[in-house]
Design a protein around this motif. Structure first.
Motif, PDB file in Angstrom:
ATOM      1  N   TYR A  23      -4.841  11.643   3.215  1.00  0.00           N
ATOM      2  CA  TYR A  23      -5.949  10.834   2.730  1.00  0.00           C
ATOM      3  C   TYR A  23      -6.705  10.106   3.822  1.00  0.00           C
ATOM      4  O   TYR A  23      -7.668   9.427   3.534  1.00  0.00           O
ATOM      5  N   LEU A  24      -6.264  10.220   5.081  1.00  0.00           N
ATOM      6  CA  LEU A  24      -7.056   9.602   6.134  1.00  0.00           C
ATOM      7  C   LEU A  24      -8.154  10.531   6.613  1.00  0.00           C
ATOM      8  O   LEU A  24      -9.125  10.088   7.205  1.00  0.00           O
ATOM      9  N   ARG A  53     -16.959   7.413  -0.969  1.00  0.00           N
ATOM     10  CA  ARG A  53     -16.617   6.985   0.382  1.00  0.00           C
ATOM     11  C   ARG A  53     -15.540   7.858   0.997  1.00  0.00           C
ATOM     12  O   ARG A  53     -15.654   8.330   2.108  1.00  0.00           O
ATOM     13  N   MET A  54     -14.459   8.047   0.274  1.00  0.00           N
ATOM     14  CA  MET A  54     -13.343   8.742   0.898  1.00  0.00           C
ATOM     15  C   MET A  54     -13.131  10.150   0.366  1.00  0.00           C
ATOM     16  O   MET A  54     -13.205  11.104   1.091  1.00  0.00           O
ATOM     17  N   MET A  55     -12.848  10.278  -0.911  1.00  0.00           N
ATOM     18  CA  MET A  55     -12.421  11.588  -1.418  1.00  0.00           C
ATOM     19  C   MET A  55     -13.630  12.405  -1.807  1.00  0.00           C
ATOM     20  O   MET A  55     -13.958  12.533  -2.971  1.00  0.00           O
ATOM     21  N   SER A  93      -9.749  -6.011   3.375  1.00  0.00           N
ATOM     22  CA  SER A  93      -9.359  -7.146   4.201  1.00  0.00           C
ATOM     23  C   SER A  93     -10.057  -7.149   5.546  1.00  0.00           C
ATOM     24  O   SER A  93      -9.916  -8.095   6.303  1.00  0.00           O
ATOM     25  N   ALA A  94     -10.825  -6.104   5.829  1.00  0.00           N
ATOM     26  CA  ALA A  94     -11.534  -6.033   7.109  1.00  0.00           C
ATOM     27  C   ALA A  94     -12.838  -6.805   7.006  1.00  0.00           C
ATOM     28  O   ALA A  94     -13.088  -7.498   6.037  1.00  0.00           O
ATOM     29  N   SER A  95     -13.684  -6.662   8.004  1.00  0.00           N
ATOM     30  CA  SER A  95     -14.783  -7.614   8.101  1.00  0.00           C
ATOM     31  C   SER A  95     -15.930  -7.368   7.144  1.00  0.00           C
ATOM     32  O   SER A  95     -16.655  -8.303   6.826  1.00  0.00           O
ATOM     33  N   LYS A  96     -16.125  -6.119   6.649  1.00  0.00           N
ATOM     34  CA  LYS A  96     -17.323  -5.916   5.826  1.00  0.00           C
ATOM     35  C   LYS A  96     -17.134  -6.478   4.423  1.00  0.00           C
ATOM     36  O   LYS A  96     -18.043  -7.053   3.854  1.00  0.00           O
ATOM     37  N   TYR A  97     -15.981  -6.261   3.833  1.00  0.00           N
ATOM     38  CA  TYR A  97     -15.724  -6.745   2.469  1.00  0.00           C
ATOM     39  C   TYR A  97     -14.672  -7.829   2.536  1.00  0.00           C
ATOM     40  O   TYR A  97     -13.739  -7.839   1.773  1.00  0.00           O
ATOM     41  N   MET A 117      -7.033  -2.077   2.877  1.00  0.00           N
ATOM     42  CA  MET A 117      -7.209  -2.546   4.247  1.00  0.00           C
ATOM     43  C   MET A 117      -8.681  -2.758   4.547  1.00  0.00           C
ATOM     44  O   MET A 117      -9.056  -3.688   5.251  1.00  0.00           O
ATOM     45  N   ALA A 118      -9.545  -1.874   3.990  1.00  0.00           N
ATOM     46  CA  ALA A 118     -10.982  -2.053   4.192  1.00  0.00           C
ATOM     47  C   ALA A 118     -11.455  -3.343   3.539  1.00  0.00           C
ATOM     48  O   ALA A 118     -12.357  -4.022   4.026  1.00  0.00           O
ATOM     49  N   CYS A 136      -3.587   6.432  -0.711  1.00  0.00           N
ATOM     50  CA  CYS A 136      -4.991   6.319  -0.326  1.00  0.00           C
ATOM     51  C   CYS A 136      -5.614   4.967  -0.661  1.00  0.00           C
ATOM     52  O   CYS A 136      -6.468   4.472   0.081  1.00  0.00           O
ATOM     53  N   PHE A 150      -8.047  -4.062  15.195  1.00  0.00           N
ATOM     54  CA  PHE A 150      -8.066  -3.681  13.782  1.00  0.00           C
ATOM     55  C   PHE A 150      -9.425  -3.971  13.172  1.00  0.00           C
ATOM     56  O   PHE A 150     -10.065  -3.117  12.557  1.00  0.00           O
ATOM     57  N   MET A 151      -9.919  -5.179  13.387  1.00  0.00           N
ATOM     58  CA  MET A 151     -11.199  -5.556  12.774  1.00  0.00           C
ATOM     59  C   MET A 151     -12.338  -4.723  13.333  1.00  0.00           C
ATOM     60  O   MET A 151     -13.233  -4.288  12.602  1.00  0.00           O
ATOM     61  N   ARG A 196     -15.523   2.216  11.116  1.00  0.00           N
ATOM     62  CA  ARG A 196     -15.157   3.137  10.043  1.00  0.00           C
ATOM     63  C   ARG A 196     -16.077   2.954   8.848  1.00  0.00           C
ATOM     64  O   ARG A 196     -16.405   3.913   8.148  1.00  0.00           O
ATOM     65  N   GLU A 197     -16.497   1.720   8.609  1.00  0.00           N
ATOM     66  CA  GLU A 197     -17.417   1.497   7.492  1.00  0.00           C
ATOM     67  C   GLU A 197     -18.707   2.278   7.689  1.00  0.00           C
ATOM     68  O   GLU A 197     -19.313   2.753   6.727  1.00  0.00           O
ATOM     69  N   TRP A 219     -12.286  -1.045  11.930  1.00  0.00           N
ATOM     70  CA  TRP A 219     -12.710  -0.913  10.548  1.00  0.00           C
ATOM     71  C   TRP A 219     -14.205  -1.151  10.406  1.00  0.00           C
ATOM     72  O   TRP A 219     -14.847  -0.621   9.510  1.00  0.00           O
ATOM     73  N   PRO A 257     -10.442   6.331  -4.638  1.00  0.00           N
ATOM     74  CA  PRO A 257      -9.945   4.973  -4.727  1.00  0.00           C
ATOM     75  C   PRO A 257     -11.041   4.006  -5.154  1.00  0.00           C
ATOM     76  O   PRO A 257     -12.213   4.311  -4.980  1.00  0.00           O
ATOM     77  N   GLY A 285       0.829  -1.186   0.000  1.00  0.00           N
ATOM     78  CA  GLY A 285       0.000   0.000   0.000  1.00  0.00           C
ATOM     79  C   GLY A 285       0.862   1.233   0.000  1.00  0.00           C
ATOM     80  O   GLY A 285       1.710   1.407   0.848  1.00  0.00           O
ATOM     81  N   ILE A 289      -5.750   2.316   1.992  1.00  0.00           N
ATOM     82  CA  ILE A 289      -6.799   2.320   3.010  1.00  0.00           C
ATOM     83  C   ILE A 289      -7.977   1.477   2.543  1.00  0.00           C
ATOM     84  O   ILE A 289      -8.565   0.710   3.311  1.00  0.00           O
ATOM     85  N   GLU A 290      -8.319   1.599   1.260  1.00  0.00           N
ATOM     86  CA  GLU A 290      -9.404   0.757   0.760  1.00  0.00           C
ATOM     87  C   GLU A 290      -8.976  -0.694   0.662  1.00  0.00           C
ATOM     88  O   GLU A 290      -9.799  -1.591   0.776  1.00  0.00           O
ATOM     89  N   ARG A 330     -13.704   1.117  -4.946  1.00  0.00           N
ATOM     90  CA  ARG A 330     -14.411   0.525  -3.824  1.00  0.00           C
ATOM     91  C   ARG A 330     -13.798  -0.838  -3.519  1.00  0.00           C
ATOM     92  O   ARG A 330     -13.290  -1.496  -4.423  1.00  0.00           O
ATOM     93  N   PRO A 331     -13.856  -1.285  -2.286  1.00  0.00           N
ATOM     94  CA  PRO A 331     -13.332  -2.627  -2.004  1.00  0.00           C
ATOM     95  C   PRO A 331     -13.972  -3.698  -2.869  1.00  0.00           C
ATOM     96  O   PRO A 331     -13.312  -4.667  -3.251  1.00  0.00           O
TER      97      PRO A 331
END
Lengths: 183, 196, 402
Positions: free
Chosen positions: C75-76, C157-159, B73-77, B70-71, B64, C136-137, C143-144, C140, B160, B61, B67-68, B162-163
């Motif tokens: 970007y965060l 979503r972000m920008m 790989s997180a739980s929602k996607y 990482m999203a 920017c 971490f989990m 954050r979603e 996020w 970026p 990574g 970050i997506e 979307r996941p």
């Protein structure tokens, strides 16, 4: 034909009371008084931060004086930003701006230094405030302004073997022509 | 050989909206590609299936898009549904490099070195507009597309993306991995683009 | 074998490269560490691996077009970049005090949502570096929900680039109120969950208490701002000291600490998340009450005319055309506008020479100054403390390298 005109004031409402003491000088005025040749630039500062232009050789003393204030005035505890800009149409084309912040009442003051010539050089402020180290390296990298007395003046953001100073106005943006072909 | 031990194969077939695309499509058993002989094709497909369903991405990574990623790989996607859960930071232990973000000229040699350190077989997903074609930044500081430095297999546009778009790219890569000859040269592979 | 003997006879020191690609450097940061066994003697950061030339690009775009580039700097927390750029533009165009109330309240709510989203990323990655993968989990997952709200507002979503000079791009949708109300109800319990996992966890406390200490004088000398500065004992927050967008009318506390170590920075940020929820709650009430109010200043120099007028009046059509092709043109001058980003004081400094493109746009990136302090935090510590320190400073390489 009644003409409305402003009534002539019988008492001067804008002028201060005759026996009131004059307002104390602002920090910008004190800096102008302290350094010969320092002046408020004729420019519009839309954010309201008082600004003084000083000569390059005076900048270290000015920042140190504003930080420590031996005269007991408002101390500026934070050096917020050190930034550069390039105005090629002016004689002293490279300009470095220092913004200071006082914690006690959140006042800010801005100092500007302008240099020109083939090898523009400004004394480094790192001896007075250690945090100026990296911003000065960045201004050197982007504009080519050298800081005398800087402990480690080398490129910081562009690759080490980069040639040229990207943010100068005569450095091209480097756009590549993009071909959009119909599939 | 009419009895085939594996009864579900995935073969790419062009879709109407994307003639050049690679799309997974189930086949009935007993269909052979006839490219490299009967028994080698079976091993080929088996290894391809195993490689595709257990891709280990490398953490690359840059900006920017990371970050997506990482999203993703997180739980929602959850990308571990597709076998790509283990993000290894070492190139020696990974087989997919997802270049997520803008590649500056200072970083380009590092990218190439990390790509060279990855063992074969390896694939590259160029995630985001900046990695595919430098996105909004057509200037002196960025490499105009990661494919100038490494060969890319799948391009995922977005800024970026979307996941879900990246997972779509991953699925297309999985189909591509299964289709590719597992013992062939990597240079023969052709890249695929994901339509957003 | 020969090499080992050589190093032993010399000084026993080793130079280790924590390279640009590393899971714990939070971006493409390169650290050159000089080690004596496990102890770090010196640390030299090397940045520039994400240099994008954003400042140069903005000099080639007009004021409306340049807004889109500002999201990608930090970007965060993209909204804070947008906000500081738009505030500097509003100062330049002399419309600073005329932005409608509803736009100001929305800006505050979006800034605080972004602050929570950014702190969640910080907490998730910091926890992951220190070994807490569950955090971490969980982070996020929350954050979603923030990104869902951002997507409902702006479609992205972000920008988002949702601000415009003089207000916002569009009004808030109806789903916004329900989503944010639900979020405000749930978030404090989630923050309690994170604190349950970490705040009294002996492993976490051992790894963070007393590590990376920066005292007040060093913090001011080396350039900390934001939660790091507040954790070192200096009560400076741009939202209270240099209030903008109506922050002075909101009720919230600014947490601070005296310890100056990694644990103090962690506690300051956790408390900041709770305060952000308070601010969002107050902002939501105001937004509910002001539904239907204008969200953008109707100044012909910067705002488009109404759609109906464009279709019927020639002057409005030309006005629209000029604003799209040439863009708004300010008088020459300069403006510096600071906001409190999750990392510290983020500011945009725009200099205009009277043309439709900015002459110079400078981003005062808080992480650029915060990262300078890193060698002071690490000196004398262990390699494992390097990871904890970097995470606690919360850097974003996008704004460091621009």
């Amino acid at each position: 034909m009644a003409q409305t005109s402003a009534p002539t004031p019988t008492t001067a409402v804008d002028a201060p009371e005759p026996d009131a003491p004059p307002p104390p000088p602002t920090d910008a005025e004190l800096v102008v008084a302290r350094y010969p040749g320092a002046a408020v630039p004729a420019w519009r500062f839309a954010d309201g931060i008082p600004t003084v232009r000083v000569a390059p050789e005076q900048i270290c003393d000015a920042i140190s004086w504003l930080r420590h204030r031996p005269d007991g005035g408002r101390r500026y505890d934070m050096l917020v930003d050190v930034s550069g800009s390039h105005w090629p149409e002016r004689d002293d084309s490279h300009e470095v701006t220092y913004i200071l912040h006082a914690l006690e009442d959140s006042h800010r003051i801005r100092l500007k230094v302008a240099v020109g010539g083939e090898h523009p050089t400004i004394p480094s402020v790192t001896g007075v405030w250690a945090l100026a180290n990296w911003p000065e390296r960045e201004i050197f990298d982007m504009y080519g302004v050298e800081f005398s007395g800087h402990p480690d003046l080398r490129r910081i953001i562009t690759p080490n073997d980069w040639e040229g100073h990207p943010l100068r106005k005569d450095f091209p943006l480097g756009e590549e022509p993009v071909e959009f072909q119909r599939p | 050989m009419s009895t085939v031990p594996f009864t579900r194969w995935m073969r790419p077939s062009p879709s109407p909206e994307q003639p050049g695309a690679v799309r997974p499509q189930a086949l009935t058993g007993g269909d052979f590609s006839g490219e490299s002989g009967v028994s080698l094709t079976t091993v080929d497909r088996a290894i391809g299936w195993a490689r595709a369903k257990s891709i280990w991405p490398m953490l690359f990574g840059l900006a920017c898009c990371a970050i997506e990623m990482m999203a993703m790989s997180a739980s929602k996607y959850d990308v571990s549904r597709f076998g790509a859960e283990v993000f290894r930071s070492s190139p020696r232990q990974s087989d997919l490099m997802i270049v997520a973000g803008r590649l500056s000229k200072k970083m380009a040699p590092v990218l190439r070195r990390l790509y060279d350190q990855m063992p074969e077989p390896k694939w590259v997903i160029s995630m985001g507009a900046c990695a595919s074609c430098s996105g909004v930044y057509n200037n002196y500081a960025l490499v105009q597309g990661v494919d100038r430095v490494v060969p890319v297999d799948v391009y995922v546009p977005g800024c970026p993306p979307r996941p879900e778009a990246v997972i779509d790219g991953l699925i297309k890569l999985q189909a591509k991995i299964e289709y590719d000859r597992q013992f062939g040269k990597t240079a023969e592979r052709a890249p695929v683009a994901v339509t957003a | 074998m020969v090499m080992l003997e050589e190093t032993r006879t010399e000084t026993g020191r080793m130079i280790l490269n924590m390279g640009p690609q590393h899971p714990s450097t939070h971006g493409v940061l390169r650290l050159m560490l000089e080690l004596d066994g496990e102890n770090v003697l010196e640390c030299v950061p090397d940045i520039g691996y994400l240099h994008t030339g954003i400042e140069k690009m903005m000099e080639a775009r007009n004021y409306h077009q340049a807004l889109v580039l500002t999201d990608r700097v930090d970007y965060l927390a993209p909204i804070t970049n947008n906000l500081s750029y738009i505030m500097a533009c509003e100062k330049l165009f002399n419309v600073e005090g005329k932005v409608p109330e509803r736009a100001l309240d929305t800006r505050v709510v979006m800034s605080e949502l972004t602050r929570i989203a950014s702190h969640l990323i910080w907490l998730g990655t910091h926890g992951l570096d220190l070994g807490a993968m569950t955090v971490f989990m969980y982070c996020w997952r929350e954050r979603e929900r923030v990104l869902e709200i951002m997507e409902a507002i702006s479609g992205v979503r972000m920008m988002t680039s949702f601000m415009r000079i003089g207000g916002l791009a569009a009004d808030l949708p109806d789903e916004f109120y329900g989503l944010v109300a639900q979020f405000v109800d749930d978030m404090p319990k989630k923050i309690d969950e994170y604190e349950t996992m970490l705040s009294r966890n002996p492993i976490f406390v051992d790894r963070t208490k007393g590590v990376g200490v920066i005292n007040r004088e060093a913090a001011l000398e080396y350039g900390f701002t934001g939660p790091c500065l507040r954790a070192s004992g200096v009560q400076f927050d741009v939202r209270t000291n240099l209030a903008y967008c109506g922050y002075e009318t909101y009720e919230f506390d600014v947490p601070w600490s005296r310890e100056g170590d990694v644990y103090a920075r962690y506690m300051v940020r956790m408390r900041e998340m709770r305060e952000s929820v308070r601010i969002i709650d107050q902002g939501l009430k105001r937004l509910r009450a002001s539904r239907g109010a204008p969200i953008r200043l109707d100044d012909p120099r910067i705002s488009f005319p109404k759609r109906e007028k464009i279709h019927s009046s020639m002057e409005s059509l030309i006005h629209h055309f000029k604003l799209v092709s040439e863009g708004p043109v300010p008088t020459p001058g300069e403006a510096y506008a600071a906001v409190e980003s999750p990392r510290g004081e983020q500011a945009t400094y725009i200099m205009s020479d009277g043309s439709n493109k900015p002459h110079r746009v400078r981003f005062r990136a808080p992480s650029f100054y915060n990262l300078q302090v890193l060698p002071q935090t690490i000196a004398g510590g262990l390699v494992a403390d390097v990871v904890a320190s970097i995470g606690s400073i919360d850097i974003v390489l996008g704004e460091i390298d621009r």
